[in-house]
Structure formats: C-alpha cells, structure tokens
Design a protein around this motif. Structure first.
Motif, PDB file in Angstrom:
ATOM      1  N   ILE A  33       0.869  -1.184   0.000  1.00  0.00           N
ATOM      2  CA  ILE A  33       0.000   0.000   0.000  1.00  0.00           C
ATOM      3  C   ILE A  33       0.901   1.228   0.000  1.00  0.00           C
ATOM      4  O   ILE A  33       1.772   1.362   0.861  1.00  0.00           O
ATOM      5  N   VAL A  34       0.703   2.096  -0.971  1.00  0.00           N
ATOM      6  CA  VAL A  34       1.487   3.330  -1.070  1.00  0.00           C
ATOM      7  C   VAL A  34       0.544   4.520  -0.977  1.00  0.00           C
ATOM      8  O   VAL A  34      -0.397   4.631  -1.769  1.00  0.00           O
ATOM      9  N   ASP A 415      14.241   8.813   2.793  1.00  0.00           N
ATOM     10  CA  ASP A 415      14.166   9.816   1.735  1.00  0.00           C
ATOM     11  C   ASP A 415      13.352   9.302   0.544  1.00  0.00           C
ATOM     12  O   ASP A 415      13.399   8.104   0.225  1.00  0.00           O
ATOM     13  N   GLU A 416      12.632  10.212  -0.103  1.00  0.00           N
ATOM     14  CA  GLU A 416      11.830   9.846  -1.268  1.00  0.00           C
ATOM     15  C   GLU A 416      12.674   9.203  -2.366  1.00  0.00           C
ATOM     16  O   GLU A 416      12.203   8.312  -3.088  1.00  0.00           O
ATOM     17  N   ALA A 417      13.921   9.620  -2.496  1.00  0.00           N
ATOM     18  CA  ALA A 417      14.790   9.041  -3.521  1.00  0.00           C
ATOM     19  C   ALA A 417      14.958   7.535  -3.302  1.00  0.00           C
ATOM     20  O   ALA A 417      15.044   6.758  -4.261  1.00  0.00           O
ATOM     21  N   GLU A 418      14.989   7.108  -2.063  1.00  0.00           N
ATOM     22  CA  GLU A 418      15.093   5.676  -1.761  1.00  0.00           C
ATOM     23  C   GLU A 418      13.816   4.946  -2.156  1.00  0.00           C
ATOM     24  O   GLU A 418      13.868   3.833  -2.679  1.00  0.00           O
ATOM     25  N   PHE A 419      12.657   5.585  -1.921  1.00  0.00           N
ATOM     26  CA  PHE A 419      11.399   4.964  -2.324  1.00  0.00           C
ATOM     27  C   PHE A 419      11.386   4.688  -3.818  1.00  0.00           C
ATOM     28  O   PHE A 419      10.969   3.606  -4.259  1.00  0.00           O
ATOM     29  N   VAL A 420      11.821   5.635  -4.612  1.00  0.00           N
ATOM     30  CA  VAL A 420      11.824   5.458  -6.067  1.00  0.00           C
ATOM     31  C   VAL A 420      12.721   4.287  -6.453  1.00  0.00           C
ATOM     32  O   VAL A 420      12.372   3.469  -7.319  1.00  0.00           O
ATOM     33  N   GLN A 421      13.881   4.178  -5.804  1.00  0.00           N
ATOM     34  CA  GLN A 421      14.774   3.048  -6.082  1.00  0.00           C
ATOM     35  C   GLN A 421      14.092   1.716  -5.764  1.00  0.00           C
ATOM     36  O   GLN A 421      14.157   0.759  -6.542  1.00  0.00           O
ATOM     37  N   LEU A 422      13.416   1.666  -4.617  1.00  0.00           N
ATOM     38  CA  LEU A 422      12.746   0.426  -4.209  1.00  0.00           C
ATOM     39  C   LEU A 422      11.595   0.087  -5.147  1.00  0.00           C
ATOM     40  O   LEU A 422      11.368  -1.086  -5.466  1.00  0.00           O
ATOM     41  N   LEU A 428       9.414  -2.794  -2.619  1.00  0.00           N
ATOM     42  CA  LEU A 428       8.552  -1.945  -1.817  1.00  0.00           C
ATOM     43  C   LEU A 428       8.207  -2.604  -0.487  1.00  0.00           C
ATOM     44  O   LEU A 428       8.002  -3.822  -0.405  1.00  0.00           O
ATOM     45  N   LYS A 429       8.127  -1.798   0.551  1.00  0.00           N
ATOM     46  CA  LYS A 429       7.676  -2.280   1.853  1.00  0.00           C
ATOM     47  C   LYS A 429       6.159  -2.498   1.804  1.00  0.00           C
ATOM     48  O   LYS A 429       5.486  -1.972   0.915  1.00  0.00           O
ATOM     49  N   PRO A 430       5.605  -3.230   2.752  1.00  0.00           N
ATOM     50  CA  PRO A 430       4.156  -3.424   2.766  1.00  0.00           C
ATOM     51  C   PRO A 430       3.371  -2.111   2.820  1.00  0.00           C
ATOM     52  O   PRO A 430       2.323  -1.990   2.178  1.00  0.00           O
ATOM     53  N   GLU A 471       0.891  -5.805  -7.512  1.00  0.00           N
ATOM     54  CA  GLU A 471       0.520  -6.122  -6.137  1.00  0.00           C
ATOM     55  C   GLU A 471       0.345  -4.873  -5.275  1.00  0.00           C
ATOM     56  O   GLU A 471       0.205  -4.987  -4.058  1.00  0.00           O
ATOM     57  N   THR A 472       0.373  -3.705  -5.898  1.00  0.00           N
ATOM     58  CA  THR A 472       0.384  -2.451  -5.134  1.00  0.00           C
ATOM     59  C   THR A 472      -0.899  -1.659  -5.320  1.00  0.00           C
ATOM     60  O   THR A 472      -1.375  -1.472  -6.439  1.00  0.00           O
ATOM     61  N   LEU A 473      -1.446  -1.190  -4.220  1.00  0.00           N
ATOM     62  CA  LEU A 473      -2.557  -0.238  -4.211  1.00  0.00           C
ATOM     63  C   LEU A 473      -1.983   1.136  -3.921  1.00  0.00           C
ATOM     64  O   LEU A 473      -1.337   1.342  -2.883  1.00  0.00           O
ATOM     65  N   ILE A 474      -2.221   2.070  -4.827  1.00  0.00           N
ATOM     66  CA  ILE A 474      -1.744   3.444  -4.660  1.00  0.00           C
ATOM     67  C   ILE A 474      -2.918   4.318  -4.242  1.00  0.00           C
ATOM     68  O   ILE A 474      -3.970   4.304  -4.883  1.00  0.00           O
TER      69      ILE A 474
END
Length: 581
Positions: A33-34, A415-422, A428-430, A471-474
């Motif tokens: 979930i993002v 940091d948001e930059a890490e989120f983009v990498q993941l 992605l984390k749960p 698998e992601t809900l945004i």
C-alpha cells in the motif's frame, strides 16, 4: 530528489491491467500500500472538472448549487457583487480591466471577477513566469515576467488555519471562504482538470485504472501540520505543560465571538489587535487580560496550527519554548511495527534535512558545510534542509518513538529518492507513505501546480512500471484544502444538500453521514485509488476522510484503531468495489 517527468510513462502499461476483481474482500491481495500525500487543494479547485467515469458523473463544479457557491460577507447573508482580488495577476484596474464594482460593504472595491467560481488557467497559465525562487517570499504573488520570476504559473498562497476554515465553511453553507481568506477572491479559483498531468496520464491508452472518491474530506480543520498528524495518529496533539500566562511564549489563540482569530481584507476581527491566530487552541481559562473564549470554540492545549518539532530537523532558530514537546500517543507506524509489518515514511529532501550523509537523496557533499546551493543559508552541517523543505510535513518526527538516534527513526524515516529506487527494483515495503518536497508538492504560493502534478505522475509510473506494480494499491490524496472553496459540505452538515442532489440527479448510491467531532472533518479534497489490478475505472460517492486510509491499513493488517475517528469512519476499502466489473 527530482524525477524526470514521464507523463507518458503510464501508457507503457497497455495490456498490463489484470482481470482479477478488486473488491473489498480482495484487499488482502495487495501486498503493498502506497500513500502519496500532496499539498493544499480542495476537490473543486483541482478535480472539479473531472467529468464522468464510465458514464458515472463525478460530483464536481457542474453540480455546484448557488446556495453553496455564492459568497457572502461576515453577516452570513449579504452577497458580494464582485470578488476582491489581491493576487497581483488578478487585480484591477491593473493588470486586468475593471468590469465590476462592489458596494455591498462600507468600503467599495473594483474587480474583473463576478461573485462565482473562475478558472485560474484563463489568467495564470502553467507556462507563465509567476513563481518565486525557492526561499523567496511573495505575499501576493509575482507579476508575470517580473525580475526573478520562474516558469510554473504559481498563484499567491491562501490562508488555511484551524479556526478560519470553520468560519469559512459556515455551518455547511460553504459561503464565507472569500470573507475568511487573506487571498479573498482567489479562494474561488479552480484549474482545468482535464489539462492537469495526472488527469492526462490516467486517461492515456493503457494507463492503469483508477477510482476517484468524490466525497473525501480532510480529517481536521485547518492546515498541513494538523492533517499530517491525523494521517498518522488520528488525533490532535497536546502541547504538554503549555504556558497560559499571556507571555510571549503563551501559544494559545485568542478568538472573537465569530470564532475568528484574525482579520482579513474583508473581515474585521471583533477583538481587533487582541485577537491571536497562534499554534494552539484558545485557552479554556484565559489568563487575566485576555477575553473569555466563546463556549462553542474548541479550547485547551491542543496544537492545531503550524508548529515546529522538538527534534531536528526543525526551522533553524526556533526556540525550545515554541517547539512541540515530543509526543507519546500511538501512531500507525507503532501499530504496524508491533505486528511485524515493515513500513516507512519517505520524504523528499529528508536525507539532507536529517543529516544522513551519503544516504539516498543526499546532495551536500562530505565537507564541513552544506554544499548544495539550494540548502537553507541558516543551515548547520550536517542538517542541510532544502529551502523548500517543510519541517511540519514530517509527522513522525514529532514523536518520541522516532527520536534521533533510535533504530525506529533509522528504519522508518527515509528519503523519497530511496522509495523510487525500491519501486523500480521491486522492493517496496508493505506500507509506504510518500511526501514530495516543497517544489514538487503542488502547494500554492511556492510551487507550480503543473510541475507538482507531473512529479505525481512520475511517482505513480515508478510504482506501476516496477516489479511490484500489480501487487500495489496506490492512494493519492492531499493534506488539506489550501484555503480553496468547495461546494460540498462536510459531515455533519451535508445531509439536506446530499439528499437534494441525489433526488435531482438520480444518484441512489451515495453513502451519506460520516464520522465527525470537534476537530473535523473539514473541506472536501481530491482522492484517487490506482492499481494495475483494477478491472475498470470508477467513482465512489461514499463519505470518507483522511482517517479512512488508516482504517484501510488497519483492516489489511488486522490492527487496532488509533482513536475514535478511525474506529468509526468508513474504510476506504469500500472504494475498491467501484473498480469491479
């Protein structure tokens, strides 16, 4: 920190949509979930011209009735003839020719705008040079092509404060936004939704399906600080041991009989200079020399307006007495960690602001000073916040559990930059919360709406085009209304309005009512759910507020509610039904 605009990136998903239904029962099928948390726009201001989705009308500007649109003076009955404008690009007689004179009050004024909503793009285009340089203040905006102005079509900022918004909503009449705003008539402005990068991207061939929730309200009255707190904790923070002595460090507001803590160009506060629009609610027992607080006004030691955290990063120079003591109430992060569910709050500019040398997003070198020219001039290495880094947009930094030096802070404040990498590498984390930096968050006054919407498209593309996309809900929403008008009254005021609308327009599936208390909910804000798993795009007319996101997360991971609101509110899980065939 900055992503290359990829408006067409979502179109690369042709044929990627899945056939699996996305119903309330299938929430468990989402492993990620993002939540992307943007800034400061009401629903009508940004999504008012969304139109219909698969034949189902979105409750936007075409449905706005005069009773909830025409703006009135403080008396609640006298309608303006014109809209006073103080944004330098909307003012009369220059640069816009006068076409209206308002003589409804003691002092007349001239304008180019009648008392009705108007399209901002007609006067300030996304390509116009009206944006201030980072860190530069422009109270009434910058005149087009002024020296130092940058491209982006920025307007001036608008007031969005706890007591002011309640005055503006006016018991659900929605008709004092102009009177209660420092930006006056700009509060009635809206954008051409169909030209926004997010709208364009979601309507390209092959884009992922979405659900638009057209009755989604900000959890709490007022601004960004308080609504960020409600997003993570479903509560209004308490300032422990707050002074109540009328000294310079007494942070209580002082409100008049109308519940207003300030004056505007169209409202003269009944207390004059004795009024105070401060960080805390009005005192329940004001000290000698201060007027009594009206009985119908929320009072106490509650932090409601922008206040700095006790921990770094905070605005340089803020004294201890004016920083919120560390909070100890539970957050959604605590609930997730206790259940063993990994999560993080990803903020644009966090590594620089927090002094995380060498971490993703760090741009300040390895020396003894802040090397990035966009760092605050008053910053002290290694805490090198960007000029548009917003300290009060970091809600977990206000909590003792995430104090500097703790493992929880290191693991969960990133940091948001890490989120983009993941996202791009399928890690992605749960649960992820994403908060763009100021220049990219769509905030009026210092950010370009078009640039912020483009950045939002980039974030979504990084998710749906990544290995975890299916698998992601945004969930995309905004922290609060940013001072802009909206015609739909929030609970508990909307029952008659909703009933009349449904009878008139044939809607029979609006889920009326909604949890509410002294803190809110406030003005309606934009909200979208996006997933490659959705079968179709749709509209959900049910009432939600920001804590509906918490409830969805709580349901997905079997967590106890944080407070009475997220226990009572409707879960956003229900919106998934609109994506079923």
């Amino acid at each position: 920190m900055f992503l290359k605009h990829s408006i067409g990136g979502l179109a690369a998903l042709a044929c990627a949509a899945a056939a699996t239904p996305a119903s309330s029962e299938s929430l468990r099928e989402f492993n990620h979930i993002v939540v992307i948390y943007q800034e400061n726009h009401s629903f009508d201001n940004l999504f008012g011209l969304w139109g219909a989705v698969n034949g189902e009308p979105v409750q936007g500007l075409p449905f706005a009735d005069a009773a909830h649109t025409e703006q009135v003076r403080a008396d609640g009955t006298t309608a303006y003839s014109c809209l006073l404008q103080n944004d330098v690009n909307l003012a009369s007689p220059s640069p816009l020719a006068t076409s209206c004179t308002d003589a409804t009050g003691a002092t007349s004024f001239v304008s180019a705008f009648q008392n009705k909503p108007f399209q901002i793009d007609d006067y300030i285009a996304a390509t116009d040079k009206t944006c201030p340089a980072p860190g530069v203040s422009a109270v009434n905006g910058l005149l087009k092509n002024a020296a130092g102005a940058l491209t982006g079509g920025c307007t001036r900022d608008l007031v969005h404060r706890y007591y002011s918004e309640q005055f503006q909503i006016n018991g659900g009449k929605q008709n004092r936004y102009v009177t209660g705003s420092d930006a006056a008539g700009l509060s009635m402005g809206y954008y051409d939704t169909t030209k926004l990068p997010i709208y364009v991207a979601l309507h390209r061939r092959g884009a992922p399906h979405y659900v638009i929730a057209d009755h989604f309200f900000q959890s709490a009255f007022g601004g960004s600080f308080l609504n960020h707190q409600w997003l993570v904790a479903s509560a209004t923070p308490v300032f422990a041991n707050a002074l109540n002595d009328a000294s310079g460090n007494d942070l209580h507001s002082v409100v008049d009989a109308n519940g207003m803590a300030a004056s505007t160009a169209l409202y003269t506060n009944l207390l004059g200079s004795s009024a105070k629009d401060a960080q805390l609610t009005a005192s329940c027992n004001p000290p000698s020399g201060r007027p009594a607080t009206p009985e119908n006004v929320a009072c106490g030691d509650f932090a409601i307006n922008t206040i700095q955290p006790y921990y770094q990063p905070y605005a340089p120079g803020t004294v201890d007495a004016k920083r919120l003591p560390p909070l100890e109430n539970a957050t959604i992060g605590d609930r997730l960690s206790a259940r063993g569910i990994d999560w993080a709050w990803y903020s644009g500019g966090w590594s620089n602001a927090n002094g995380d040398i060498g971490a993703p997003g760090w741009t300040n070198g390895n020396g003894i000073g802040c090397a990035d020219p966009n760092a605050l001039a008053t910053a002290t290495f290694p805490n090198c916040p960007d000029k548009l880094f917003q300290f009060h947009h970091q809600p977990f930094n206000y909590f003792k559990a995430y104090a500097p030096g703790t493992t929880a802070r290191h693991d969960h404040l990133r940091d948001e930059a890490e989120f983009v990498q993941l996202a791009k590498t399928g890690r992605l984390k749960p649960v992820s919360f994403v908060k763009p930096i100021g220049a990219e968050n769509e905030h009026p006054g210092y950010a370009s709406e078009a640039d912020g919407s483009s950045h939002l498209v980039d974030l979504i593309a990084s998710i749906v085009n990544g290995p975890d996309g299916r698998e992601t809900l945004i969930i995309v929403t905004y922290d609060e209304f940013g001072g802009s008008w909206d015609h739909v009254p929030p609970p508990p005021y909307q029952s008659e309005h909703v009933a009349e609308r449904e009878h008139h327009h044939g809607h029979d599936h609006h889920a009326g009512g909604g949890a509410h208390d002294r803190w809110g909910p406030g003005t309606r804000i934009p909200a979208l759910l996006i997933s490659k798993r959705f079968d179709r795009s749709g509209v959900d007319h049910a009432n939600y507020d920001t804590t509906s996101i918490l409830k969805l997360i709580e349901e997905r991971y079997h967590l106890a509610p944080l407070g009475s609101r997220d226990a009572e509110v409707r879960s956003l899980t229900r919106a998934l039904d609109a994506a079923e065939r």
